[in-house]
Every structure is written in C-alpha cells, then in structure tokens.
Design an enzyme around this catalytic site. Structure first.
Site, short mmCIF file in Angstrom:
data_model
loop_
_atom_site.label_atom_id
_atom_site.label_comp_id
_atom_site.label_asym_id
_atom_site.label_seq_id
_atom_site.Cartn_x
_atom_site.Cartn_y
_atom_site.Cartn_z
N GLY A 340 0.94 -1.17 -0.02
CA GLY A 340 -0.01 0.04 -0.07
C GLY A 340 0.85 1.24 0.00
O GLY A 340 0.53 2.28 -0.53
N ALA A 341 1.99 1.13 0.79
CA ALA A 341 2.82 2.16 0.97
C ALA A 341 4.02 1.68 1.55
O ALA A 341 4.19 0.59 2.31
CB ALA A 341 2.19 3.36 1.91
N GLU A 343 7.24 3.13 4.20
CA GLU A 343 7.85 4.21 4.95
C GLU A 343 9.32 4.67 4.99
O GLU A 343 9.76 5.05 5.76
CB GLU A 343 7.60 3.91 6.54
N ASN A 344 9.81 4.79 3.73
CA ASN A 344 11.17 5.02 3.41
C ASN A 344 11.48 6.27 4.19
O ASN A 344 10.68 7.36 4.03
CB ASN A 344 11.59 5.43 2.01
N HIS A 376 -0.33 6.29 9.27
CA HIS A 376 0.60 4.94 9.27
C HIS A 376 1.68 5.13 8.90
O HIS A 376 2.82 5.10 9.83
CB HIS A 376 -0.18 3.90 8.65
N GLU A 377 2.14 5.41 7.99
CA GLU A 377 3.42 5.86 7.42
C GLU A 377 4.25 6.86 8.13
O GLU A 377 5.32 6.74 8.39
CB GLU A 377 3.47 5.89 5.86
N HIS A 380 5.66 5.75 11.47
CA HIS A 380 6.89 5.04 11.36
C HIS A 380 7.94 5.91 11.33
O HIS A 380 9.09 5.54 11.72
CB HIS A 380 6.94 4.05 10.18
N GLU A 399 4.83 -2.72 13.05
CA GLU A 399 3.71 -2.79 12.23
C GLU A 399 2.26 -2.46 13.24
O GLU A 399 1.38 -1.81 12.84
CB GLU A 399 3.45 -3.84 11.34
#
Ligand SMILES: *[C@@H]1O[C@H](CO)[C@@H](O)[C@H](O)[C@H]1NC(C)=O
Ligand SMILES: *[C@@H]1O[C@H](CO)[C@@H](O)[C@H](O)[C@H]1NC(C)=O
Ligand SMILES: *[C@@H]1O[C@H](CO)[C@@H](O)[C@H](O)[C@H]1NC(C)=O
Ligand SMILES: *[C@@H]1O[C@H](CO)[C@@H](O)[C@H](O)[C@H]1NC(C)=O
Ligand SMILES: *[C@@H]1O[C@H](CO)[C@@H](O)[C@H](O)[C@H]1NC(C)=O
Ligand SMILES: [Zn+2]
Length: 946
Positions: A340-341, A343-344, A376-377, A380, A399
């Site tokens: 979905g995505a 988190e770099n 969410h990202e 992180h 997660e």
C-alpha cells in the site's frame, strides 16, 4: 510498510488499480512544515485494514555447514558507512534490457577476527578486479589481507570473499565493488515503473527495499540492525530529477547531458528504509512535498494529502514528545507499487490510491484510506525509522504499533469522524477471526525462526498488523494513555538512531508505571504482555451472573480442532476487564470474583478495550437482547457491534446456540449506526457464503434492511444528497447494497437508472462517488454484455486510480460465466490488468458465487505459472488461496483442495503455504458447520421472515 489492502472497505477501499492513461510528469505540491509543537490534547484512535495471511514459521530441517549457508550474517563485521553511486538507465540497452550500474564503498569495523567477508548481494553482476568481485583496503595502517577467492551464493543471497589471512579485530576496512543490475518491472529493490504520457511511454526508476531487497540494488549488510550512514550519489539525465532519503547537497553537470546529484549523508539508518527515485523534472524546495503525476496535481488530487500531513506530523511530535527527526518530508504516488505504501525515511512511497484524493471524484472511503495510510506511514518516521527493531521477528511491534496509532493521528486531523471506533471493525474483529484458528501463531517469534527471505515476507500478516494493534491498544487502555505515551517517549529518546528488541519497550513502559502514583497493575508490563505476545490466540471470558463466577478459556472457532503448539502459559491470560452493570461503569478488574443480582444486566469489555470475547449465562444474554430490542442506545455503538460479533463467533465455536446468535440481529430493524450493521453483515456473510444456493435468509434480510433503506431515502431527500455524517455515508452504502441484493422494492430500479444515464452520457457520471462501487457492481450483476463492456472501456480510460479500482472490482460482479472466464484470462495479460492487480482481481472474481468455481479452475490449471509470476516475495499472495476457497463447504471441494496440494507439491506454494493449510482446516470446519446447522438456521429464518 503499509498494509496491503484487500477486502473492500465498504466504498471500494481496498481495491486498487492504477490509471494507465493520461499520466503526465510527476511534480510536487509543497508547503513549509512548521515544526512548532501544537497544543493538541492527545487523542487516541484506530485504523484501517487488510491483508490476510497467518503463518507459522517453517523450520529448516538441515543444519547448514558453511557460514554462507546460513541466512543470517555472521557477527564479525559491522558496517559504518557506505558511499553508493547508482546510475539507472531509463532507456533500454541494445539487448532491450533496462539496467542500472553502480559502485559502492562500504567501510566496516571488524569486531571478531575472520578470513571471510560475507555481504548481501542479489541479482547483481560484478566487475572483477584480478578475477575477484571486490577490492579491499584498510582505513589505517593495518595490513590488508589479499583476496584468495570470491563467489556469489544464490540461495542465501550473499557475496562471499575468502581472504588469505584474517582481518584484525578492532580495525576498519573498506570494500569497493562495481556492479550492474537489471532495472526490472518486478517491484523489488531498484525497479522501474512505466506510464504513458501523450502517447509516449515514460519510465520512472524507483525502489522498494523492505524487507530484503536493498541487496538487489548494491552489496550491503542487509539486516535492520546493521545501521550505517549512507552517502548517496545518483547519476541521471538532466531532464529528470533524482530523490533519495537525504537532502540534495550539490550536483555536477557533465557534457553528455548527465548530472551527478550528491545527497548529504543520511542519519544512521537501516538498509530497508533506503529509497532512490529518478523521474521527470519539476522541483520545489520546501519541507512537506507531495509528488504525483502533473495531471493529478493539477486536478487538486494532492491537496488533501498536503492538508493532513502537517497536522498528523504535529500530532506525533506531541504524542511521542519528540520532534520530527528529519528536515523534509517527501511523499510520492507511484503508478506501480506492490504494497500500500512504504515508510522510507523522509521519502515515503505510495500507491496512487493511498495518497491521491480527488475532491469531486473520490468517495469518503477513499478519503479515509488516504488519511489512514499517511498517518500509518508517518507514525513509522519515529517508531520504526528513528528506533528500529533489531530483526524481522519483532516486525509485529513495528507494524502493530503503526496500525494502532494511525487512528490517533487521523482522529487529530479529522476530529468529526469518530475514526477511533473503526479499529473494532478493521483490526480487532478482523484478527479475532484469524487468531481463533488452531493454526494461528504467536505475535512474537524467536529470532532464529525467521531467517529466510520467504519467512520474513510471511511476517507481514494480519496477526502482526491487527493483533499487534489490538494488544497495544489494550495495553494503552489499562495503563491509561498518558502513562503509555510517557513510556513511549522515553523509549524513543533512549534508543534514537539505534536498534531494540520488543522487551525494551516493556521496560520503558514499566518505568513509566513506576513513576506514576496511583496506577496499579497486578504484575509487571512484561509479565502481563508475555501472555498476549508469546502464545497465540485469545480467551473467551465467561461471566455467570447467577453465581458470580468468572472464567477464561482459549477461544477456538472449531471446538474439535486440536492445538498442537504448546504454550508455556497453558493458554491462560491476564485479562483486564472493564465492565458495566445496568448502565453504570464499574472499576476495572483482573479476573476477580464479582457477584451480581438477578435483575441487573452485565456488559463486559466496555469500549472493547480488551483483546478477548465475552460469554454470559443464558439469563444475562436474554437481558442484553431484550435491552437491545427496547433501548439499544443504552449500549455504546461499539459494544453493540461486539455483542453481535461475539455471539456469532461463540455460536460457531458451539459455546452458545446458533439461534441465540441470530437473535442478536433482530433489533437491527431499529439500528441506524454503521458499526453494528457492518459487524452484523460480516457475520451474516458467512451464512450467505455457506447457503448461497438457497434464498432463505433473503426475506429476513429484506425485512431488516427495509427501514434503513427508507431512512436514508428520507434523509437524502429521495437520494438527491449524501448524508452529512462520516459513518452515515458508509451505512448508506450498506443500506443500498443489501437492499438491492435482497430485492427491496425500488432499489434495483434506482441504481439501474443511474447507470443507464451514465451509459448514455459517459462524460457525465451522475453517480455519487460514495455509491459508485455498489452501483457499478449491481448494475453489472443485473445487466448483460453491454453493461460489462461499458465498464471495461471506462476502466481503460480512467485517469483516477481509485475510479479504475472500483471498476476493476465491479467487472467481477457479472453473473455471466463466459464474461468472467474472459476476465480471468485478462488478469494474466499485463497490458489489460497491471501485474500488481492480478491476484486481487482473481480474488474479486472468486468472491462472486458464479465466479468462484471458474476462478478455482483457473488457478488450479495455471498454478505453476501464477506461482512463478506472482508467488515470490509478494505480501498479498497468500490471500489468493484464502480468498478463492472461502466458500468451500462440501466434501468434493475438500478433496479438490487436497488433490491440488498433492499435485503441486513440486511447484510449491511459497508464502501461501500456511494459507493452504488453513484453507483445508476451514473447509473441514465449514462442512461440519453446514451439516450441523442447516436445519436450525433455515427454520429460524423461515419463522422470522413472516
Ligand atoms: C565518501 O564520499 C565522501 C563525499 O563525497 C568523501 O568525502 C569520502 O572520502 C568518501 N569515502 C570513501 C571511503 O570513499
Ligand atoms: C548478468 O550476467 C548474466 C550472465 O552473464 C546475464 O545473463 C545477465 O543478463 C546479466 N544481467 C544484466 C542485467 O545484464
Ligand atoms: C485543504 O485545505 C484548504 C484550506 O483549509 C481547504 O480549502 C481545502 O478544501 C482542503 N482540501 C481538501 C481536498 O480537503
Ligand atoms: C500447565 O499445565 C500443566 C499440566 O496441567 C502444569 O503441570 C503446569 O504447571 C501448567 N503451567 C502453568 C504455567 O500454569
Ligand atoms: C420523494 O418522492 C416522493 C414520491 O415520489 C414524494 O412524495 C416526496 O415528497 C419526495 N420527498 C422529497 C423530500 O423530495
Ligand atoms: Zn507499516
């Protein structure tokens, strides 16, 4: 990583297709992010959903002999820094291959003498120096050993360098390599994404490193605890722009139209968080930037993401009590993206559906998805990136944590949504279903159980995300949020730029408890939490209001299944119970004796803050049901949903009767709220799946849904408006969907007239975005070839990813077998259905009662091809097996499944291995359930339908 979204979240959330046409240059929207702390009060909340694989670790039976046969790195060398230069070619070479070249110097410390250098490398071709893959030098006066031999180990993904003498402990060395790799369209490591602009194919080079693909971009010590500083240089043509984790430091133009872009050294970080992107030009310097196709930005699709990013970052700064660790935040929407995505750190990548929101064309569900994935990202950026778990076995904490606090971040940005309640549907009840199987697994696993890349991929499961979220929420509730946040902040500050194991968090929470007078818990945080994280499953708590006895028992959906995984805690838990008596909240207790008198009704697990189910004596059940029928608002919305969900699941487990469970739905004719309805529909869906060849439940459902349908008809002035409330908008979708399928008068005519109007004038779609998924699906289901072909052409022309995604799902709703078979063929043709969408499209078809046998035959016949193409390292692959088999309930289907397993043993099942075992377990349980319940269920529906 963001969850892989599957099951549609009402409005067609969770369906993803990307727009293929009308793409243009990727450009940015930006605002300056004011890092000043806000005066936010601190809210708590909940999230979003969906990937479904549960797995148990596979054990490696043979004992490897050589160090390079182990998947884990030896502990002799520790990286300090890398200088990496990468040059992706956005045009194919003479052989038609897209490639990248690069060179890298890694400086590492030797901490234990060794004559071997073992470093990860995957699918890279190396330039050789005197026949060897690398050059070694020392950082000081230490003599440098000569290289005797070097080779690549494909299975464990290593480059191995055998030295003539030992490296000395305490010395540092540098290793230089030059390499070449393919810039493939495989969505892993450094890869390419393609799109069409003005009829011309454009190429973007981008990356996805988590979990084990950084090694496919350059040789590196590719484990999360091997943190280092990365100094990246990207060579790119001057009409493109390069992005990476660090800030651009300077560039050097060469005559041949190429430019070297130097990035500042990163902070000390893990390899899996690296990102490299080269794409068409347009840049602007600022703190928060949203990148997407030019057309998407021009249409305002990036505005919503830009609007919520600032508030969400501010919320986390306050919640974590730690400022945002970086100087910029880039978020980019990409046409091809597997998860979905991702988190770099400082450069988050998304599917278009997870970042772009069109104010006119997108639905409320799309908006909620964008805000929850961003939340969410961004969670992180601190939890996961600033402080990183040492190894993938603790992935659940990373997660689960982000999946819990994402609701808090959204609640701050969108305070009117009551989003925190949604965790009940999208995480708690969802994972309850999976964690009630004898085949479930504990959240936490030993480091040695997770070594191979396929085992690491398996960690990205519903258990990690949703159970992780549910137990952390329970912990925060029983510690109270201020104490939880204080412990968290101390954990983040202590371990910033370092690595941890999950018990480090427990230690810091424990300190917070000890520093807070008045907080009382019966044991240490660690001791309580061990019961929830080290053993699988959860308890059902039974309260007998007649005797006052309270007991717990491991809840298993199939009471006849046997658990062969032993637990050091014998499947008992420390259960924090919040409860109320006749409407009055009582003090929380930990499984203590309570006596209650005969007329009081007792409701336990208020606010569903605990990760357990509740059962009562029959008298109290009767009191609760009668309360629902007379005054359902005396019970909170999420507890109404809980009563229904608990009752249905207790009935599945034969703890209470099926009739009692069905009785919890009788009050629904008075229910207007979304969460209880959604919970009931999900549970009734099992009856629909098992009995869909007879219509006995149809009349009952029609009777129950009719008032809701009329309610929405009234409050929307004959469907001319949408309701104002966020969840009312979702419930309107349920009302129309169920009313149409149950045949409520006026419903099908209504949606058909909308769709017909659209077919007449394809440039003017009269259907409200919220209702599109439902209207498209039912119009195609009740329509013929013309309706299907129209939707297909609109799908091919869609410029908005979420619109394409809705159409792609709706195309699976047809009841015409040859159309569905043709559609199945399309899924393996990437010019028709994008590779990233193939398996979810097959699942959509399988969800349709007509499509299920077709999809099953299709997958059976092509298993080895599908497995080769989609089975490796895909986080969603296991969902294919569980999705297709969810209706299986006959002996014949069970035999088919077993034969399928036998016949494909040689091909293998990869990350779907456990899903296949679970499918066999579930089918067996379904057969039994249907046999035992058919008569009772049919009789109840018949009697209640009149
Ligand atoms: C890495 O690059 C930096 C900046 O270009 C340079 O100062 C440094 O010497 C390089 N280190 C190595 C080991 O090549
Ligand atoms: C790497 O080398 C192998 C063997 O020579 C060759 O088949 C492959 O095409 C090369 N990879 C690239 C990206 O050139
Ligand atoms: C973004 O915020 C601006 C200013 O508050 C508002 O006018 C606009 O409608 C918002 N856009 C979206 C898509 O929410
Ligand atoms: C678990 O049960 C076994 C056998 O009933 C017992 O010997 C053991 O002490 C129990 N362990 C715990 C932690 O309760
Ligand atoms: C809705 O339609 C009905 C019949 O067509 C009509 O009687 C009623 O007044 C309408 N209500 C509104 C609010 O427009
Ligand atoms: Zn994540």
């Amino acid at each position: 990583m963001g969850k892989v979204y599957y099951i549609s979240k009402n409005v067609g959330l969770g369906m993803f297709v990307l727009a293929i046409c009308g793409l243009a240059t990727i450009i940015a929207l930006s605002v300056a992010y004011d890092k000043e702390k806000s005066k936010n009060q601190g809210n708590v909340g909940d999230g979003e959903s969906d990937s479904t694989s549960t797995t148990t670790p596979s054990t490696t039976p043979d004992t490897p002999k050589e160090p390079w046969d182990h998947y884990r790195l030896p502990d002799s060398l520790i990286p300090v820094s890398y200088n990496v230069t990468l040059w992706p070619r956005l045009k194919p070479n003479a052989e038609g291959l897209y490639i990248f070249t690069g060179h890298s110097t890694v400086i590492f410390n030797c901490v234990k003498e060794t004559d071997l250098i073992i470093i990860h490398s995957k699918k890279l071709n190396f330039t050789t120096f005197f026949g060897h893959h690398a050059k070694l030098s020392s950082q000081d006066d230490t003599p440098v050993p000569t290289i005797l031999n070097s080779w690549l180990v494909k299975k464990t993904e290593f480059l191995v360098i055998q030295l003539g003498s030992r490296l000395s402990a305490g010395a540092s060395y540098s290793l230089y390599t030059e390499f070449l790799g393919e810039l493939a369209d495989d969505l892993e490591g450094f890869y390419r994404s393609e799109y069409i602009e003005d009829g011309v194919k454009k190429v973007v080079a981008t990356s996805q490193m988590q979990a084990t693909y950084a090694r496919k971009s350059f040789p590196c010590f590719d484990e999360p605890a091997m943190k280092a500083v990365f100094t990246v240089t990207i060579i790119h043509s001057r009409d493109t722009v390069a992005l990476s984790n660090g800030k651009e430091k300077g560039s050097l133009d060469k005559q041949n139209h190429f430019s070297f872009l130097f990035f500042s050294p990163t902070r000390k970080m893990s390899t899996y968080l690296l990102a490299f992107i080269v794409r068409s030009k347009k840049n602007s310097p600022a703190h928060i930037r949203i990148w997407a196709r030019r057309k998407a930005i021009d249409d305002g699709q990036g505005n919503y993401a830009l609007n919520v990013t600032g508030p969400i970052l501010r919320f986390y700064e306050h919640y974590y009590n730690t400022s945002y660790p970086l100087s910029k935040s880039d978020q980019i929407a990409l046409p091809d993206f597997n998860a979905g995505a991702m988190e770099n750190w400082g450069l988050v990548t998304y599917r278009e559906t997870a970042l772009l929101y069109d104010p006119i064309l997108s639905s409320t569900g799309n908006k909620e998805r964008v805000s929850t994935v961003i939340s969410h990202e961004l969670a992180h950026m601190w939890f996961g990136n600033l402080v990183t778990l040492r190894w993938w076995n603790d992935l659940w904490l990373n997660e689960g944590f982000a999946s819990y606090v994402e609701y808090l971040g959204v609640d701050y940005a969108e305070p009117t949504w009551n989003i925190k309640d949604h965790i009940i549907l999208y995480d708690v009840q969802k994972v309850f279903a999976v964690d009630a199987l004898a085949f479930s697994h504990p959240l936490s696993r030993g480091e040695e159980e997770v070594t191979e890349p396929a085992q690491i991929s398996e960690m990205f499961s519903t258990i990690s995300y949703s159970k992780g979220a549910a137990v952390l929420r329970m912990l925060s509730e029983f510690l109270t949020e201020p104490v939880f946040a204080r412990g968290l902040s101390s954990y983040l500050n202590t371990f910033a730029f370092g690595n941890t194991v999950y018990t480090d968090l427990w230690d810091h929470l424990q300190q917070a408890v000890e520093n807070t007078p008045g907080i009382h818990i019966p044991h240490s945080v660690e001791k309580i939490m061990n019961h929830w994280t080290l053993q699988m499953g959860y308890p059902v708590v039974t309260i007998d209001t007649r005797t006052g006895s309270i007991t717990q028992k491991h809840f298993l959906l199939d009471p006849d299944s046997t658990v062969d995984r032993p637990s050091q805690f014998n499947y008992t838990w420390y259960v924090p119970i919040k409860w109320m008596k006749t409407g009055v909240e009582q003090p929380q207790y930990w499984l203590l004796q309570k006596t209650v008198s005969g007329e009081d009704w007792v409701l336990a697990n208020t606010n569903v803050s605990g990760y357990f189910r509740v059962n009562y004596d029959p008298d109290n059940w009767d009191r609760l049901l009668s309360l629902l029928n007379t005054n359902h608002q005396a019970v909170s919305i999420i507890n109404r949903a809980q009563i229904i969900d608990d009752a249905f699941n207790l009935a599945r487990a034969k703890i209470i009767s099926t009739t009692l469970a069905l009785r919890t739905t009788k009050y629904l004719s008075k229910e207007r709220d979304y969460i209880p309805w959604e919970s009931a529909l999900r549970n009734l869906n099992y009856y629909i799946l098992m009995f869909d060849r007879n219509e006995v439940y149809g009349a009952y459902l029609k009777k129950q849904i009719q008032p809701l349908f009329e309610h929405f008809k009234t409050i929307t002035s004959n469907w001319t408006r949408v309701p104002t409330g966020h969840t009312d908008q979702y419930n309107q979708i349920n009302a129309i969907g169920i009313a149409c399928s149950a045949g409520v008068e006026g419903c099908r005519e209504l949606i058909k007239s909308w769709y017909r109007e659209w077919m007449k004038n394809p440039n003017r779609n009269p259907i409200h975005p919220n209702l599109k998924s439902t209207v498209y699906c039912y119009s195609i289901a009740f329509g013929g070839v013309a309706e299907w072909d129209f939707a297909w052409s609109m799908f091919k022309n869609a410029t908005l990813a979420s619109e394409a995604s809705r159409l792609r799902s709706a195309l699976a709703c047809s009841k015409i077998p040859w159309l569905l078979n043709r559609y199945l063929e399309y899924t393996l043709d990437p010019t028709k259905i994008r590779k990233q969408d193939a398996t979810s499209t097959i699942q959509n078809i399988a969800r349709n009662v007509v499509g299920m046998p077709l999809a099953w035959n299709f997958v059976k016949a092509r298993w080895s091809y599908i497995f080769q193409q989609y089975g490796k390292g895909s986080f969603s692959f296991s969902n294919l097996v569980s999705g297709i088999t969810q209706r299986f309930s006959t002996e014949y289907e069970l035999q088919e499944l077993k034969r399928f397993k036998e016949e494909n043993l040689s091909v293998g099942f990869g990350s779907a291995t456990m899903a296949l075992e679970q499918a066999i377990e579930k089918t067996t349980a379904n057969i039994k359930w249907v046999t035992e319940n058919k008569a009772e269920v049919q009789q109840w529906f018949a009697q209640e339908s009149t």
